[in-house]
Design an enzyme around this catalytic site. Structure first.
Site, PDB file in Angstrom:
ATOM      1  N   LYS A  53      45.061  96.271  77.455  1.00 20.28           N
ATOM      2  CA  LYS A  53      44.975  95.805  78.847  1.00 20.28           C
ATOM      3  C   LYS A  53      43.721  96.380  79.521  1.00 20.28           C
ATOM      4  O   LYS A  53      42.974  95.669  80.190  1.00 20.28           O
ATOM      5  CB  LYS A  53      46.240  96.222  79.621  1.00 20.28           C
ATOM      6  CG  LYS A  53      47.485  95.452  79.180  1.00 20.28           C
ATOM      7  CD  LYS A  53      48.782  96.025  79.747  1.00 20.28           C
ATOM      8  CE  LYS A  53      49.979  95.332  79.097  1.00 20.28           C
ATOM      9  NZ  LYS A  53      51.270  95.922  79.457  1.00 20.28           N
ATOM     10  N   GLN A  97      53.734 101.286  82.227  1.00 24.20           N
ATOM     11  CA  GLN A  97      54.032 100.745  80.894  1.00 24.20           C
ATOM     12  C   GLN A  97      55.457 101.122  80.476  1.00 24.20           C
ATOM     13  O   GLN A  97      55.840 102.291  80.542  1.00 24.20           O
ATOM     14  CB  GLN A  97      53.001 101.275  79.879  1.00 24.20           C
ATOM     15  CG  GLN A  97      53.143 100.733  78.479  1.00 24.20           C
ATOM     16  CD  GLN A  97      52.826  99.229  78.374  1.00 24.20           C
ATOM     17  OE1 GLN A  97      51.899  98.721  78.989  1.00 24.20           O
ATOM     18  NE2 GLN A  97      53.649  98.513  77.617  1.00 24.20           N
ATOM     19  N   ASP A 120      53.058  93.498  87.674  1.00 27.20           N
ATOM     20  CA  ASP A 120      53.992  93.132  86.604  1.00 27.20           C
ATOM     21  C   ASP A 120      55.124  92.265  87.154  1.00 27.20           C
ATOM     22  O   ASP A 120      55.877  91.661  86.377  1.00 27.20           O
ATOM     23  CB  ASP A 120      54.594  94.399  85.956  1.00 27.20           C
ATOM     24  CG  ASP A 120      53.990  94.703  84.594  1.00 27.20           C
ATOM     25  OD1 ASP A 120      53.385  93.782  83.994  1.00 27.20           O
ATOM     26  OD2 ASP A 120      54.132  95.844  84.135  1.00 27.20           O
TER      27      ASP A 120
END
Ligand code: NAP
Length: 293
Positions: A53, A97, A120
């Site tokens: 990412k 994460q 997200d």
């Protein structure tokens, strides 16, 4: 006509489009989008995902920060780190994460992220907006799947979609998005899980199957009807001493056989995975634009 839905190719197109937007910002002397990521611990797969990412940010000209925290960090200290990013006006969006170590309550952590920076799309207020069809951050993996249907101009209207797996990050949101009004959307969705009876009876009726299980080669060609569209979200590391890294990435779908019966199919790797990263970058651009406009 190829049956392969090429997520790698589409993700490159999306990243090129974002890079074009960044180049315009740079030429006009403006700040570029900034994505930050928090990772707790040293899990190999999580480190690989998060570093790809960050690498993708660099490639398209975004700023990025990676905050690596010790596996034993307390919940409160992690919340403090999140609050720093919530308050940092230079950071447009950030992710934590997953998965987190067992002693940390994932739900509590995701609730701490400021919804306007939650690229997200996991915060309950963003998830709720998505369910209502309002403008928000759509979780990157389901967003990527919807984008595949959109860019390949495959209509979902009236189709029977069977989703395998009901996780909050893939199964549940994709079932909501595909059944929402709109294009792509307007599908009739069946959301299945480990307690579903007679799964094969359902998969055999499906015009579209989205598999998000994490069980290698679970979906066999006998389980689908002819011309089914198959989207494989699964990513499992399977030991293989013949591979340079000692493992290979395997999807949920028995690809070599299912491809013969399906009309379209996503490969693993090169399908949904790269789309997830591209849509995270797109969400970061959305966050930047909403903040600056
Ligand atoms: P998850 O939290 O791992 O949950 C798996 C789901 O599968 C659960 O809902 C479970 O049911 C269901 N399940 C298990 N066995 C089943 C069976 N025999 N029949 C029907 N359903 C069954 O799900 P996830 O986080 O969405 O991850 C799924 C896979 O997608 C993993 O391989 C993950 O690595 C991958 N993934 C890929 C991406 C990407 O970018 N490509 C992104 C996210 C995840 P219960 O709820 O009843 O336990």
């Amino acid at each position: 006509m190829s049956k392969i839905l090429d997520g790698k190719l589409l993700s490159k197109q999306i990243k090129d489009e974002l890079k074009f937007q960044v180049d315009i910002l740079i030429k006009s002397g403006k700040k570029v989008p900034h994505l930050a990521a928090i990772i707790v611990g040293n899990d190999g797969a999580s480190l690989t995902y998060v570093s790809s990412k960050v690498k993708s940010c660099k490639k398209i000209g975004y700023n990025s920060s990676l905050i690596k925290l010790d596996e034993k960090i307390s919940e409160q200290k992690l919340i403090n780190e999140i609050n720093k990013l919530n308050q940092n006006s230079d950071v447009d969006g950030f992710i934590v994460q997953l998965p987190l170590p067992k002693h940390i309550n994932e739900e509590k952590i995701l609730n701490q992220i400021k919804p306007s920076k939650d690229v997200d799309g996991f915060h309950p207020s963003n998830f709720g907006k998505m369910a209502l069809g309002l403008e928000t951050f759509i979780p990157a993996t389901p967003y990527g799947i919807m984008e595949i249907f959109s860019r390949y101009k495959i209509s979902l209207e009236g189709k029977i979609v069977v989703v395998l797996g009901r996780s909050n990050i893939v199964g549940k949101p994709i079932s909501i998005l595909m059944s929402n009004k709109g294009n792509p959307g307007n599908a009739t969705v069946i959301l299945t899980h480990s307690k579903t009876n007679n799964l094969v009876n359902l998969t055999k009726q499906a015009d579209v199957i989205i598999s998000a299980l994490g069980i290698p080669n679970f979906l066999k060609s006998e389980m689908i009807k002819k011309n089914c569209i198959v989207i494989d979200v699964g990513i499992t590391r399977v030991k293989n001493p013949l591979k340079p890294k000692g493992y290979e990435i395997v999807g949920d779908v028995d690809f070599d056989n299912v491809i013969k019966k399906s009309s379209y199919i996503t490969p693993v790797p090169g399908g949904v995975g790269p789309m997830t990263i591209a849509m995270l970058l797109k969400n970061t651009m959305h966050a930047y634009i909403r903040k600056t406009s």
